[in-house]
Design a protein around this motif. Structure first.
Motif, mmCIF file in Angstrom:
data_model
loop_
_atom_site.group_PDB
_atom_site.id
_atom_site.type_symbol
_atom_site.label_atom_id
_atom_site.label_comp_id
_atom_site.label_asym_id
_atom_site.label_seq_id
_atom_site.Cartn_x
_atom_site.Cartn_y
_atom_site.Cartn_z
ATOM 1 N N TYR A 129 -80.870 -58.081 82.132
ATOM 2 C CA TYR A 129 -81.399 -57.047 81.252
ATOM 3 C C TYR A 129 -80.849 -57.155 79.833
ATOM 4 O O TYR A 129 -79.903 -57.898 79.564
ATOM 5 C CB TYR A 129 -81.108 -55.663 81.845
ATOM 6 C CG TYR A 129 -82.005 -55.360 83.022
ATOM 7 C CD1 TYR A 129 -83.226 -54.707 82.842
ATOM 8 C CD2 TYR A 129 -81.671 -55.761 84.311
ATOM 9 C CE1 TYR A 129 -84.073 -54.455 83.904
ATOM 10 C CE2 TYR A 129 -82.507 -55.521 85.391
ATOM 11 C CZ TYR A 129 -83.710 -54.866 85.178
ATOM 12 O OH TYR A 129 -84.558 -54.626 86.242
ATOM 13 N N ARG A 130 -81.446 -56.398 78.966
ATOM 14 C CA ARG A 130 -81.112 -56.421 77.543
ATOM 15 C C ARG A 130 -79.625 -56.128 77.321
ATOM 16 O O ARG A 130 -79.066 -55.212 77.920
ATOM 17 C CB ARG A 130 -81.962 -55.369 76.822
ATOM 18 C CG ARG A 130 -81.984 -55.500 75.321
ATOM 19 C CD ARG A 130 -82.848 -54.408 74.724
ATOM 20 N NE ARG A 130 -83.268 -54.743 73.372
ATOM 21 C CZ ARG A 130 -83.504 -53.839 72.436
ATOM 22 N NH1 ARG A 130 -83.376 -52.558 72.701
ATOM 23 N NH2 ARG A 130 -83.894 -54.219 71.251
ATOM 24 N N VAL A 213 -85.488 -59.207 81.388
ATOM 25 C CA VAL A 213 -86.260 -57.975 81.175
ATOM 26 C C VAL A 213 -85.738 -57.323 79.899
ATOM 27 O O VAL A 213 -84.549 -57.027 79.790
ATOM 28 C CB VAL A 213 -86.100 -57.002 82.359
ATOM 29 C CG1 VAL A 213 -86.911 -55.732 82.113
ATOM 30 C CG2 VAL A 213 -86.536 -57.657 83.659
ATOM 31 N N ASP A 214 -86.607 -57.098 78.938
ATOM 32 C CA ASP A 214 -86.200 -56.550 77.647
ATOM 33 C C ASP A 214 -86.086 -55.024 77.707
ATOM 34 O O ASP A 214 -86.731 -54.303 76.949
ATOM 35 C CB ASP A 214 -87.177 -56.979 76.555
ATOM 36 C CG ASP A 214 -86.621 -56.729 75.155
ATOM 37 O OD1 ASP A 214 -85.384 -56.627 75.023
ATOM 38 O OD2 ASP A 214 -87.417 -56.620 74.204
ATOM 39 N N LYS A 215 -85.278 -54.571 78.635
ATOM 40 C CA LYS A 215 -84.966 -53.147 78.783
ATOM 41 C C LYS A 215 -83.483 -53.043 79.133
ATOM 42 O O LYS A 215 -82.886 -53.998 79.623
ATOM 43 C CB LYS A 215 -85.794 -52.505 79.901
ATOM 44 C CG LYS A 215 -87.293 -52.496 79.675
ATOM 45 C CD LYS A 215 -88.003 -51.863 80.869
ATOM 46 C CE LYS A 215 -89.516 -51.873 80.693
ATOM 47 N NZ LYS A 215 -90.199 -51.289 81.877
ATOM 48 N N TYR A 216 -82.911 -51.866 78.905
ATOM 49 C CA TYR A 216 -81.518 -51.657 79.303
ATOM 50 C C TYR A 216 -81.455 -51.391 80.807
ATOM 51 O O TYR A 216 -82.256 -50.620 81.350
ATOM 52 C CB TYR A 216 -80.910 -50.482 78.548
ATOM 53 C CG TYR A 216 -80.697 -50.760 77.074
ATOM 54 C CD1 TYR A 216 -79.891 -51.816 76.656
ATOM 55 C CD2 TYR A 216 -81.302 -49.965 76.107
ATOM 56 C CE1 TYR A 216 -79.697 -52.073 75.311
ATOM 57 C CE2 TYR A 216 -81.120 -50.220 74.751
ATOM 58 C CZ TYR A 216 -80.317 -51.278 74.358
ATOM 59 O OH TYR A 216 -80.126 -51.526 73.021
ATOM 60 N N SER A 219 -81.261 -47.749 81.845
ATOM 61 C CA SER A 219 -82.521 -47.004 81.817
ATOM 62 C C SER A 219 -83.334 -47.258 83.078
ATOM 63 O O SER A 219 -83.955 -46.349 83.637
ATOM 64 C CB SER A 219 -83.339 -47.403 80.585
ATOM 65 O OG SER A 219 -82.638 -47.126 79.394
ATOM 66 N N VAL A 220 -83.316 -48.511 83.538
ATOM 67 C CA VAL A 220 -84.047 -48.861 84.750
ATOM 68 C C VAL A 220 -83.424 -48.168 85.959
ATOM 69 O O VAL A 220 -84.124 -47.661 86.837
ATOM 70 C CB VAL A 220 -84.061 -50.387 84.952
ATOM 71 C CG1 VAL A 220 -84.697 -50.755 86.289
ATOM 72 C CG2 VAL A 220 -84.802 -51.063 83.803
ATOM 73 N N LYS A 223 -84.467 -44.555 85.977
ATOM 74 C CA LYS A 223 -85.866 -44.429 86.393
ATOM 75 C C LYS A 223 -86.003 -44.597 87.906
ATOM 76 O O LYS A 223 -86.758 -43.874 88.560
ATOM 77 C CB LYS A 223 -86.716 -45.468 85.675
ATOM 78 C CG LYS A 223 -88.203 -45.340 85.944
ATOM 79 C CD LYS A 223 -89.002 -46.337 85.124
ATOM 80 C CE LYS A 223 -90.500 -46.183 85.387
ATOM 81 N NZ LYS A 223 -91.297 -47.151 84.575
#
Length: 259
Positions: A129-130, A213-216, A219-220, A223
């Motif tokens: 991840y990011r 994956v360009d997300k933190y 955050s995942v 979710k």
């Protein structure tokens, strides 16, 4: 020194026998001087396998929860992490994060190697991840080289829902040193911090072969936890309207974020 006793006599031989770890790129690690070892993060034992296979001590920044637990379990956990050269890190932001940054800079300033996970927390699914820009701040303020590292196979040790770990092979790949001295003297604005961080994450991705994956990751995780909560059916009463002393149907106990 207990660190070396633990590595070479007490725990090290047992871990080598159970997990048969393999390593590549040891010649990429500087024999002395400050170095930032930045890697992916899938399991809490990542912080054990890297120092186990590295020829010199690696000091890790671990979440501060490991150092603040109560009772016997908290004392044992605190003792274990301190003896493994790990320092508490506050991820809440503000003054706490600044103190963590200063702790890392102190480690580097003393000529030691500092281990850090740019993702900020463990991957929830084995993907990469990011990265958060704290690693870039350490790089720019210390001037230390970055050694990207890929930790392979630890995501399979203890999949979600499994209590007893699997004893399977894991691997560590140390990449070539990354030099960011070209940015010396430039203002560390958010664009530069993001650029340095992304460059480091690209090298980790290249070494590990993980899907990016360009997300933190945090955050995942949030979710996933939110989506796993059972929805209240139409007509059911909110918790504060139920009778005192009754057991809430489908009550959730949010699990502690482990890392």
């Amino acid at each position: 020194m207990f660190y070396w006793f633990l590595k070479r006599v007490l725990a090290g031989p047992i871990l080598r026998m159970l997990f048969r770890p393999w390593v590549r790129g040891l010649d990429n690690l500087p024999s002395d001087g400050p170095a930032i070892i930045a890697g992916n993060h899938n399991h809490f034992m990542d912080s054990i396998f890297v120092p186990l296979l590295a020829p010199r001590p690696v000091v890790y920044l671990a979440k501060k929860d490991y150092f603040t637990g109560r009772g016997l379990k908290g004392a044992v956990t605190r003792w274990f992490f301190k003896l493994n050269n790990q320092l508490p890190m506050d991820r809440a932001g503000g003054t706490g994060s600044q103190a963590s940054l200063e702790s890392g800079l102190k480690v580097l300033g003393e000529g030691n190697s500092l281990g850090i996970y740019p993702e900020g927390t463990r991957s929830p699914d084995g993907k990469l991840y990011r990265g958060r820009t704290g690693v870039a701040r350490l790089v720019l303020e210390s001037g230390a080289p970055v050694i990207p590292v890929a930790i392979i196979g630890t995501d399979k040790i203890q999949p979600p829902g499994r209590l007893i770990p699997k004893f399977r092979r894991v691997g560590i790949v140390f990449g070539s040193a990354m030099d960011f001295s070209k940015y010396e003297g430039l203002p560390a604005d958010r664009f530069l911090l993001r650029s340095v961080t992304d460059e480091i994450m690209y090298e980790i991705m290249r070494l590990s072969g993980q899907e990016y994956v360009d997300k933190y990751a945090s955050s995942v995780k949030t979710k996933l936890l939110t989506s796993s909560k059972p929805k209240r059916t139409e007509g059911s009463k909110p918790a504060d309207q139920r009778k005192k002393g009754s057991t809430a149907e489908g009550a959730d106990e949010a699990p502690d974020e482990s890392d």
